[in-house]
Design a protein around this motif. Structure first.
Motif, PDB file in Angstrom:
ATOM      1  N   ASN A   8       2.258  10.634  14.946  1.00 42.45           N
ATOM      2  CA  ASN A   8       2.856  11.179  13.724  1.00 42.45           C
ATOM      3  C   ASN A   8       3.429  10.082  12.834  1.00 42.45           C
ATOM      4  O   ASN A   8       3.268  10.116  11.612  1.00 42.45           O
ATOM      5  N   SER A   9       4.081   9.130  13.445  1.00 39.81           N
ATOM      6  CA  SER A   9       4.695   8.040  12.699  1.00 39.81           C
ATOM      7  C   SER A   9       3.644   7.226  11.941  1.00 39.81           C
ATOM      8  O   SER A   9       3.802   6.923  10.759  1.00 39.81           O
ATOM      9  N   VAL A  10       2.569   6.888  12.621  1.00 45.66           N
ATOM     10  CA  VAL A  10       1.512   6.104  11.982  1.00 45.66           C
ATOM     11  C   VAL A  10       0.804   6.935  10.913  1.00 45.66           C
ATOM     12  O   VAL A  10       0.535   6.437   9.812  1.00 45.66           O
ATOM     13  N   GLN A  11       0.539   8.192  11.196  1.00 42.18           N
ATOM     14  CA  GLN A  11      -0.114   9.051  10.205  1.00 42.18           C
ATOM     15  C   GLN A  11       0.729   9.166   8.937  1.00 42.18           C
ATOM     16  O   GLN A  11       0.200   9.111   7.824  1.00 42.18           O
ATOM     17  N   GLN A  12       2.033   9.305   9.083  1.00 43.42           N
ATOM     18  CA  GLN A  12       2.920   9.377   7.919  1.00 43.42           C
ATOM     19  C   GLN A  12       2.883   8.085   7.122  1.00 43.42           C
ATOM     20  O   GLN A  12       2.852   8.092   5.896  1.00 43.42           O
ATOM     21  N   ARG A  13       2.866   6.972   7.835  1.00 39.01           N
ATOM     22  CA  ARG A  13       2.834   5.667   7.166  1.00 39.01           C
ATOM     23  C   ARG A  13       1.512   5.480   6.427  1.00 39.01           C
ATOM     24  O   ARG A  13       1.491   5.018   5.288  1.00 39.01           O
ATOM     25  N   VAL A  14       0.419   5.847   7.059  1.00 37.58           N
ATOM     26  CA  VAL A  14      -0.894   5.735   6.415  1.00 37.58           C
ATOM     27  C   VAL A  14      -0.941   6.625   5.179  1.00 37.58           C
ATOM     28  O   VAL A  14      -1.407   6.213   4.121  1.00 37.58           O
ATOM     29  N   ALA A  15      -0.424   7.849   5.298  1.00 38.08           N
ATOM     30  CA  ALA A  15      -0.411   8.769   4.158  1.00 38.08           C
ATOM     31  C   ALA A  15       0.438   8.219   3.024  1.00 38.08           C
ATOM     32  O   ALA A  15       0.061   8.314   1.849  1.00 38.08           O
ATOM     33  N   ALA A  16       1.576   7.622   3.347  1.00 37.85           N
ATOM     34  CA  ALA A  16       2.452   7.060   2.320  1.00 37.85           C
ATOM     35  C   ALA A  16       1.763   5.913   1.593  1.00 37.85           C
ATOM     36  O   ALA A  16       1.839   5.797   0.370  1.00 37.85           O
ATOM     37  N   VAL A  17       1.076   5.059   2.341  1.00 39.58           N
ATOM     38  CA  VAL A  17       0.366   3.940   1.729  1.00 39.58           C
ATOM     39  C   VAL A  17      -0.760   4.463   0.845  1.00 39.58           C
ATOM     40  O   VAL A  17      -0.984   3.974  -0.261  1.00 39.58           O
ATOM     41  N   SER A  18      -1.452   5.499   1.313  1.00 38.58           N
ATOM     42  CA  SER A  18      -2.564   6.070   0.551  1.00 38.58           C
ATOM     43  C   SER A  18      -2.102   6.700  -0.754  1.00 38.58           C
ATOM     44  O   SER A  18      -2.774   6.603  -1.773  1.00 38.58           O
ATOM     45  N   THR A  19      -0.951   7.348  -0.732  1.00 35.56           N
ATOM     46  CA  THR A  19      -0.498   8.067  -1.919  1.00 35.56           C
ATOM     47  C   THR A  19       0.239   7.198  -2.911  1.00 35.56           C
ATOM     48  O   THR A  19       0.312   7.542  -4.085  1.00 35.56           O
ATOM     49  N   ASP A  20       0.793   6.069  -2.477  1.00 32.44           N
ATOM     50  CA  ASP A  20       1.537   5.251  -3.436  1.00 32.44           C
ATOM     51  C   ASP A  20       0.664   4.204  -4.116  1.00 32.44           C
ATOM     52  O   ASP A  20       1.139   3.424  -4.913  1.00 32.44           O
ATOM     53  N   GLY A  21      -0.616   4.197  -3.783  1.00 34.04           N
ATOM     54  CA  GLY A  21      -1.554   3.310  -4.458  1.00 34.04           C
ATOM     55  C   GLY A  21      -1.534   1.876  -3.958  1.00 34.04           C
ATOM     56  O   GLY A  21      -2.146   1.000  -4.542  1.00 34.04           O
ATOM     57  N   SER A  22      -0.839   1.623  -2.866  1.00 37.01           N
ATOM     58  CA  SER A  22      -0.797   0.261  -2.327  1.00 37.01           C
ATOM     59  C   SER A  22      -2.196  -0.153  -1.885  1.00 37.01           C
ATOM     60  O   SER A  22      -2.975   0.657  -1.418  1.00 37.01           O
ATOM     61  N   THR A  23      -2.464  -1.415  -2.043  1.00 38.04           N
ATOM     62  CA  THR A  23      -3.749  -1.926  -1.577  1.00 38.04           C
ATOM     63  C   THR A  23      -3.533  -3.207  -0.808  1.00 38.04           C
ATOM     64  O   THR A  23      -2.960  -4.160  -1.309  1.00 38.04           O
ATOM     65  N   GLY A  24      -3.948  -3.210   0.420  1.00 37.75           N
ATOM     66  CA  GLY A  24      -3.932  -4.420   1.210  1.00 37.75           C
ATOM     67  C   GLY A  24      -2.562  -4.926   1.618  1.00 37.75           C
ATOM     68  O   GLY A  24      -2.455  -5.942   2.255  1.00 37.75           O
TER      69      GLY A  24
END
Length: 130
Positions: free
Chosen positions: A95-111
């Motif tokens: 759950n922790s990793v999924q939330q982090r991945v989702a946050a990175v995906s939605t905030d437009g961060s790249t790399g």
């Protein structure tokens, strides 16, 4: 439920598109952190004598063919909640990793996100605090 740290887990985590070397690093780090979190939870349930017994069964991690079977058998016999602890910690980490991945995906961060970094342990504080 058997826990498997493999490509299917990475896909579930949203990390299926990583390069093979990155996948291996993520899986290794996931395993290391999971092992620490489980160990901390179990150690809180043991007496000093039990901790000494358990510690004597853990093989030297520098051995390539480290056999953890004796230690696992001991834990299964002396910590009835062991399987529940493992499932909870695994679920927490997923759950922790999924939330982090989702946050990175939605905030437009790249790399900018390093999936092997601290985020595997940063959310939720100490093991068992969830």
């Amino acid at each position: 439920m058997k826990i498997q740290l493999d490509n299917a887990l990475l896909i579930d985590l949203g990390l299926g598109s990583l390069e093979p070397a990155q996948k291996q690093r993520v899986l290794s780090r996931f395993y290391e952190v999971l092992e620490i979190r489980i160990g901390v939870r179990i150690s809180r349930l043991l007496s000093g004598r039990q901790l000494d017994q358990f510690s004597s069964l853990i093989p030297d991690s520098r051995q390539d063919s480290a056999d953890h079977s004796q230690a696992l058998d001991w834990v299964a016999e002396n910590v009835p909640e062991y399987r529940i602890i493992v499932q909870r910690e695994f679920g927490y980490m997923v759950n922790s990793v999924q939330q982090r991945v989702a946050a990175v995906s939605t905030d437009g961060s790249t790399g900018e996100w390093n999936p092997t970094a601290e985020h595997l342990t940063e959310q939720g504080g100490q093991p068992g605090d969830h």
